[in-house]
Each structure stands twice: as C-alpha cells, then as structure tokens.
Motif scaffolding. Structure first.
Motif, PDB file in Angstrom:
ATOM      1  N   GLU A 263      62.195 -20.138  -9.175  1.00 27.95           N
ATOM      2  CA  GLU A 263      63.483 -20.795  -9.456  1.00 27.95           C
ATOM      3  C   GLU A 263      64.184 -21.190  -8.166  1.00 27.95           C
ATOM      4  N   SER A 264      64.195 -20.290  -7.177  1.00 28.56           N
ATOM      5  CA  SER A 264      64.850 -20.629  -5.913  1.00 28.56           C
ATOM      6  C   SER A 264      64.044 -21.663  -5.118  1.00 28.56           C
ATOM      7  N   SER A 265      62.729 -21.726  -5.335  1.00 33.10           N
ATOM      8  CA  SER A 265      61.923 -22.785  -4.710  1.00 33.10           C
ATOM      9  C   SER A 265      62.349 -24.154  -5.221  1.00 33.10           C
ATOM     10  N   LEU A 266      62.759 -24.198  -6.473  1.00 34.77           N
ATOM     11  CA  LEU A 266      63.181 -25.460  -7.090  1.00 34.77           C
ATOM     12  C   LEU A 266      64.620 -25.835  -6.759  1.00 34.77           C
ATOM     13  N   THR A 267      65.408 -24.882  -6.279  1.00 35.72           N
ATOM     14  CA  THR A 267      66.819 -25.149  -6.013  1.00 35.72           C
ATOM     15  C   THR A 267      67.159 -24.890  -4.546  1.00 35.72           C
ATOM     16  N   THR A 268      67.451 -23.679  -4.193  1.00 32.55           N
ATOM     17  CA  THR A 268      67.918 -23.311  -2.858  1.00 32.55           C
ATOM     18  C   THR A 268      66.972 -23.748  -1.740  1.00 32.55           C
ATOM     19  N   TYR A 269      65.659 -23.598  -1.962  1.00 37.40           N
ATOM     20  CA  TYR A 269      64.679 -23.877  -0.902  1.00 37.40           C
ATOM     21  C   TYR A 269      63.884 -25.163  -1.123  1.00 37.40           C
ATOM     22  N   ARG A 270      64.348 -26.004  -2.023  1.00 37.29           N
ATOM     23  CA  ARG A 270      63.615 -27.244  -2.336  1.00 37.29           C
ATOM     24  C   ARG A 270      63.462 -28.132  -1.101  1.00 37.29           C
ATOM     25  N   HIS A 271      64.411 -28.105  -0.200  1.00 36.57           N
ATOM     26  CA  HIS A 271      64.341 -28.937   1.004  1.00 36.57           C
ATOM     27  C   HIS A 271      63.131 -28.603   1.887  1.00 36.57           C
ATOM     28  N   ASN A 272      62.584 -27.389   1.751  1.00 31.40           N
ATOM     29  CA  ASN A 272      61.434 -26.982   2.564  1.00 31.40           C
ATOM     30  C   ASN A 272      60.116 -27.609   2.118  1.00 31.40           C
ATOM     31  N   TRP A 273      60.112 -28.222   0.940  1.00 30.16           N
ATOM     32  CA  TRP A 273      58.893 -28.846   0.444  1.00 30.16           C
ATOM     33  C   TRP A 273      59.223 -30.094  -0.387  1.00 30.16           C
ATOM     34  N   LYS A 274      60.280 -30.789   0.010  1.00 27.99           N
ATOM     35  CA  LYS A 274      60.811 -31.918  -0.755  1.00 27.99           C
ATOM     36  C   LYS A 274      59.823 -33.074  -0.922  1.00 27.99           C
ATOM     37  N   GLU A 275      58.835 -33.179  -0.045  1.00 27.77           N
ATOM     38  CA  GLU A 275      57.875 -34.289  -0.127  1.00 27.77           C
ATOM     39  C   GLU A 275      56.788 -34.058  -1.181  1.00 27.77           C
ATOM     40  N   VAL A 276      56.778 -32.897  -1.817  1.00 27.67           N
ATOM     41  CA  VAL A 276      55.733 -32.552  -2.785  1.00 27.67           C
ATOM     42  C   VAL A 276      56.346 -32.309  -4.158  1.00 27.67           C
ATOM     43  N   GLU A 277      55.713 -32.851  -5.173  1.00 27.41           N
ATOM     44  CA  GLU A 277      56.141 -32.629  -6.556  1.00 27.41           C
ATOM     45  C   GLU A 277      55.077 -31.812  -7.277  1.00 27.41           C
ATOM     46  N   PRO A 278      55.473 -30.741  -7.961  1.00 25.23           N
ATOM     47  CA  PRO A 278      54.486 -30.016  -8.769  1.00 25.23           C
ATOM     48  C   PRO A 278      54.006 -30.905  -9.915  1.00 25.23           C
ATOM     49  N   ASP A 279      52.773 -30.704 -10.328  1.00 27.19           N
ATOM     50  CA  ASP A 279      52.260 -31.438 -11.482  1.00 27.19           C
ATOM     51  C   ASP A 279      52.806 -30.865 -12.781  1.00 27.19           C
ATOM     52  N   TYR A 280      53.153 -29.576 -12.720  1.00 25.44           N
ATOM     53  CA  TYR A 280      53.748 -28.926 -13.883  1.00 25.44           C
ATOM     54  C   TYR A 280      54.607 -27.774 -13.398  1.00 25.44           C
ATOM     55  N   ILE A 281      55.764 -27.594 -14.033  1.00 31.33           N
ATOM     56  CA  ILE A 281      56.635 -26.458 -13.761  1.00 31.33           C
ATOM     57  C   ILE A 281      56.577 -25.574 -14.995  1.00 31.33           C
ATOM     58  N   ALA A 282      56.034 -24.365 -14.815  1.00 40.57           N
ATOM     59  CA  ALA A 282      55.839 -23.435 -15.922  1.00 40.57           C
ATOM     60  C   ALA A 282      56.916 -22.354 -15.902  1.00 40.57           C
ATOM     61  N   GLU A 283      57.275 -21.890 -17.064  1.00 42.11           N
ATOM     62  CA  GLU A 283      58.240 -20.796 -17.150  1.00 42.11           C
ATOM     63  C   GLU A 283      57.663 -19.523 -16.555  1.00 42.11           C
ATOM     64  N   HIS A 284      56.364 -19.304 -16.757  1.00 47.85           N
ATOM     65  CA  HIS A 284      55.678 -18.088 -16.316  1.00 47.85           C
ATOM     66  C   HIS A 284      54.178 -18.345 -16.357  1.00 47.85           C
ATOM     67  N   ILE A 285      53.398 -17.360 -15.958  1.00 43.53           N
ATOM     68  CA  ILE A 285      51.944 -17.520 -15.883  1.00 43.53           C
ATOM     69  C   ILE A 285      51.335 -17.820 -17.254  1.00 43.53           C
ATOM     70  N   ARG A 286      51.887 -17.260 -18.320  1.00 42.48           N
ATOM     71  CA  ARG A 286      51.362 -17.545 -19.668  1.00 42.48           C
ATOM     72  C   ARG A 286      51.533 -19.017 -20.009  1.00 42.48           C
ATOM     73  N   ASP A 287      52.683 -19.559 -19.673  1.00 48.18           N
ATOM     74  CA  ASP A 287      52.961 -20.974 -19.910  1.00 48.18           C
ATOM     75  C   ASP A 287      51.993 -21.836 -19.092  1.00 48.18           C
ATOM     76  N   ALA A 288      51.758 -21.449 -17.855  1.00 49.87           N
ATOM     77  CA  ALA A 288      50.824 -22.193 -16.995  1.00 49.87           C
ATOM     78  C   ALA A 288      49.420 -22.190 -17.601  1.00 49.87           C
ATOM     79  N   ALA A 289      48.953 -21.020 -18.037  1.00 53.53           N
ATOM     80  CA  ALA A 289      47.614 -20.924 -18.633  1.00 53.53           C
ATOM     81  C   ALA A 289      47.522 -21.747 -19.917  1.00 53.53           C
ATOM     82  N   SER A 290      48.569 -21.734 -20.701  1.00 54.11           N
ATOM     83  CA  SER A 290      48.582 -22.546 -21.936  1.00 54.11           C
ATOM     84  C   SER A 290      48.501 -24.029 -21.604  1.00 54.11           C
TER      85      SER A 290
END
Length: 184
Positions: A152-179
């Motif tokens: 969550e903080s990677s997406l907000t507070t620290y987003r500037h540290n990787w602003k040039e990259v977009e995730p292909d998917y943002i998952a709520e948790h590992i189960r969501d990612a696996a699904s």
C-alpha cells in the motif's frame, strides 16, 4: 495487464517468482524463519500456482544473513517446506557491493540460466515497487504488486521511487494474485 494482452499467455508462462516478507507473510520487515508465519491463504496460493503447472521460486533480499542473524540454509529449508521449487536469496547488506540485491535483476538472471527460463514468460509477485517491480521490469517479466506488507505504501508514499514502472496487476493479497494468474 489488459485482458486482451493476457489471453492465451497462461500456457506460455514458465514460472512465478514470489517475494517473502510482506508478500506471503510477515510484516515487510525481517522475521527469522523460525518465527515467520504465512498469511492466511498463502499456502493455498502457492499450491494453486503449482497445481496450474507453474514453477514457483522464492525471490528475496535477506540482508540480516550478512549480520549472522540467520542462514541461507534456514531460509531455503523454510521455502522448501512451503513448496517452493527453489529459492533465490540475496544475503548481502546495504554496504555490500553485490550484484544480486533487488532491484538489481541478477537473481532472476541466475534462475533463468539455472532453469532455462525466458524471463518475459515469468511473473514476479512482490510488495515493494522500488525493488520487486523494478527487478521484474528490468527483465520484462509480468509485474504483480500485492497491497500487503509494504504494498500500500509502495503505491502511495513511496510511488515516486518507481514512478516509471506500472504493475500489470495490483492484488489485494497473494491469494488474489494467484487467482488472477490461474483464472486466465
């Protein structure tokens, strides 16, 4: 990743690389393997990926190994117990001039050489944009950021540290990612 780009790729995906702390359990901070606990549903998520025919590899920075607080063997044993096919671990501290510490992609290159993987046919799941997502991006892997741990903080507070990259998917948790991966 937009659905039209994903369709038909599942049979081509070779492996999934999964970060440890904050992704499958813990808090995002170091926890010794003997004290580490998986998030609810994390073991099922790992099993689901493997049942889909994917190789599942751990992909983690563990600088406390360099301080003597744990060993690579302890981490490897833990990952083996969780059902990972192998573990790629950077044991180096911040002051070490290593080539493997994420966001450097060398652990991914090592796995690619060891297992004959095409990294653009692999997925990286992690909670830190400035390490996990940057490493995945450097090799053309599919990037899945989980909101647990530092996500969550990677997406907000620290987003500037990787602003040039977009995730292909943002998952709520590992189960969501696996699904998301196995339901495609």
């Amino acid at each position: 990743m937009p659905k039209k780009l994903w369709e038909g790729k599942m049979t081509k995906i070779q492996a999934v690389f999964i970060d440890r702390d904050g992704t499958i359990g813990g808090t995002g901070h170091f926890i010794h393997p003997r004290d580490f606990h998986l998030y609810e549903g994390a073991q099922e998520a790992i099993n689901r990926l493997k049942q889909a025919g994917l190789k599942v590899y751990a992909f983690t920075n563990q600088h406390r190994i360099s301080r003597g607080e744990a060993t690579i063997e302890q981490f490897k044993e833990q990952f083996e117990q969780f059902g990972f096919d192998d573990a790629f671990i950077c044991p180096h501290g911040d002051a070490d001039d290593c080539t493997c510490k994420k966001p450097k992609p060398c652990m991914l290159f090592e796995a690619s050489q060891k297992y004959g993987l095409e990294l653009n046919r692999c997925i990286v799941i992690g909670d830190v944009g400035s390490t996990d997502m940057l490493a995945a991006n450097a090799v053309g892997a599919i990037k899945v950021l989980v909101r647990t741990g530092w996500g969550e903080s990677s997406l907000t507070t620290y987003r500037h540290n990787w602003k040039e990259v977009e995730p292909d998917y943002i998952a709520e948790h590992i189960r969501d990612a696996a699904s998301w991966i196995t339901d495609k």
